[in-house]
Design a protein around this motif. Structure first.
Motif, PDB file in Angstrom:
ATOM      1  N   SER B  85      -3.632   0.236  -2.182  1.00  0.00           N
ATOM      2  CA  SER B  85      -2.197   0.479  -2.057  1.00  0.00           C
ATOM      3  C   SER B  85      -1.731   0.178  -0.627  1.00  0.00           C
ATOM      4  O   SER B  85      -2.535   0.099   0.303  1.00  0.00           O
ATOM      5  CB  SER B  85      -1.894   1.936  -2.380  1.00  0.00           C
ATOM      6  OG  SER B  85      -2.442   2.756  -1.378  1.00  0.00           O
ATOM      7  N   GLN B  87      -0.072   2.226   1.125  1.00  0.00           N
ATOM      8  CA  GLN B  87      -0.355   3.441   1.913  1.00  0.00           C
ATOM      9  C   GLN B  87      -1.764   3.366   2.508  1.00  0.00           C
ATOM     10  O   GLN B  87      -1.994   3.720   3.655  1.00  0.00           O
ATOM     11  CB  GLN B  87      -0.259   4.707   1.036  1.00  0.00           C
ATOM     12  CG  GLN B  87       1.156   5.169   0.761  1.00  0.00           C
ATOM     13  CD  GLN B  87       1.858   4.295  -0.264  1.00  0.00           C
ATOM     14  OE1 GLN B  87       1.217   3.499  -0.967  1.00  0.00           O
ATOM     15  NE2 GLN B  87       3.180   4.416  -0.361  1.00  0.00           N
ATOM     16  N   HIS B  88      -2.703   2.895   1.687  1.00  0.00           N
ATOM     17  CA  HIS B  88      -4.087   2.768   2.150  1.00  0.00           C
ATOM     18  C   HIS B  88      -4.153   1.831   3.360  1.00  0.00           C
ATOM     19  O   HIS B  88      -4.798   2.139   4.363  1.00  0.00           O
ATOM     20  CB  HIS B  88      -4.973   2.230   1.025  1.00  0.00           C
ATOM     21  CG  HIS B  88      -6.297   1.710   1.485  1.00  0.00           C
ATOM     22  ND1 HIS B  88      -7.418   2.504   1.579  1.00  0.00           N
ATOM     23  CD2 HIS B  88      -6.679   0.482   1.930  1.00  0.00           C
ATOM     24  CE1 HIS B  88      -8.429   1.786   2.040  1.00  0.00           C
ATOM     25  NE2 HIS B  88      -8.005   0.553   2.259  1.00  0.00           N
TER      26      HIS B  88
END
Lengths: 223, 156
Positions: B85, B87-88
């Motif tokens: 993602s 976010q990752h």
């Protein structure tokens, strides 16, 4: 041969014996900004020579010290610091050392002790300095006194590779100290190496004479 | 520089670098979508970024975008291709000042360096800046001891 200790065939470290050549090494943790400092100092001269097999980057620089032209090779680590210690050839024949830490990361300061210890195992006497990099991130750090190296009398520099503060001053002073050291080496090992190399040369000359004699002696039999 | 880069980002589908720039002559702000070709989840982000930066059709536009930013955008793109993602990806750029970066592999280290480069670029004085001084010297007078020297025993 004595220079086999160098261990890097592409790099003839013998040249560092010549008067007008000095070798300056950089030490410090990953991402403290060693290459950025080189880049800031060298500007347009900045042409790194990557020797990825040895996790090593070389930068060549021509300096004027007094009225003499000196060729300076800077050795930078290119990730070799990850192995916790450097290959002995990194230290071999070095005339000065620049130790760098990142003022934003305490661990890089604490690790100076390890780098310094390793340096002194190989080069007990060469000039060395401590460089606190990235002061642009927080100028307040320049009010604090960092005591590492004080006992050993190592010069300390607050620098910023980003805005350039004290970078050129630091490099120029270290080049001068490298040249001075070379004129007057106090490392016992240097003298031993020099002696060994002279010895080696003499031996070689003897050998070549011997070979010639041998040939002469043999040739009549061959004919 | 004919084009002033304003913002530079990434688009996942189709994979592209998106650049908002201002044309210096006309002052018009425009968007340029640069497709990222021949880039897969196994590709090298650094080579890809360099290729883009030197691309004959795009290099003038990308002059104001640093190599490290282009690398970061390629890392995000590759993470996405690998199923991670956004976010990752962003979290992997975050710096923990206590982390020993000597222990990271090339890829992990590049992510952290990318983050550091942002600060570097923000504070950087380039030689084209009007107030640039090559040999900039400054004296500092220390007032207090550094707390990092406490609890020291190992030759400090």
């Amino acid at each position: 041969m004595a220079d086999d200790a160098g261990g890097i065939p592409e790099l003839d470290q013998k040249k560092y014996d010549a008067d007008e050549q000095v070798k300056i090494i950089c030490l410090g943790d990953s991402a403290v900004g060693k290459s950025k400092l080189m880049e800031r100092f060298l500007m347009d001269e900045y042409r790194p020579q990557q020797l990825s097999t040895y996790a090593l980057t070389l930068y060549k620089h021509t300096a004027t010290v007094g009225n003499k032209t000196v060729a300076v090779d800077f050795w930078d680590t290119a990730g070799q610091e990850r192995f916790k210690s450097m290959h002995p050839s990194y230290y071999h024949k070095a005339h000065a050392c620049i130790m760098v830490f990142d003022v934003q990361r305490k661990i890089t300061y604490k690790n100076l002790a390890n780098w310094y210890k390793e340096l002194r195992d190989y080069r007990p006497e060469i000039p060395c300095c401590v460089v606190a990099n990235k002061i642009d991130a927080d100028l307040k750090v320049t009010q604090r006194s960092f005591s590492f190296g004080k006992k050993q009398g190592l010069p300390f520099y607050f620098v910023s590779a980003a805005d350039g503060t004290n970078v050129v001053k630091m490099f120029r002073e270290m080049i001068k100290r490298a040249v001075d050291y070379k004129k007057n080496p106090s490392d016992f090992m240097d003298e031993v190496m020099q002696e060994l190399e002279n010895f080696d040369l003499e031996k070689k000359e003897d050998n070549s004479d011997a070979d010639e004699d041998g040939l002469k002696a043999q040739s009549p039999e061959l004919v | 520089m004919r084009f002033e880069a304003k913002r530079c980002g990434v688009q996942f589908s189709p994979p592209a670098i998106v650049l908002i720039y201002q044309h210096k002559d006309t002052n018009k702000v425009r968007k340029r979508i640069i497709p990222v070709r021949n880039f897969s989840k196994c590709s090298d982000y650094s080579t890809a970024a360099e290729r883009l930066k030197n691309h004959p059709r795009h290099r003038d536009y990308l002059e104001g975008v640093s190599q490290s930013q282009l690398e970061r955008l390629h890392i995000i793109l590759r993470d996405h291709m690998q199923g991670f993602s956004l976010q990752h990806s962003l979290a992997s750029f975050q710096l923990d000042p206590d982390q020993d970066l000597n222990k990271l592999d090339d890829d992990e280290l590049a992510r952290k360096k990318g983050q550091m480069d942002r600060l570097f670029e923000r504070n950087q004085r380039c030689k084209d800046d009007p107030d640039f001084v090559y040999d900039l010297e400054m004296d500092f007078h220390t007032k207090e001891k550094c707390s990092w020297d406490e609890e020291s025993d190992d030759g400090f």
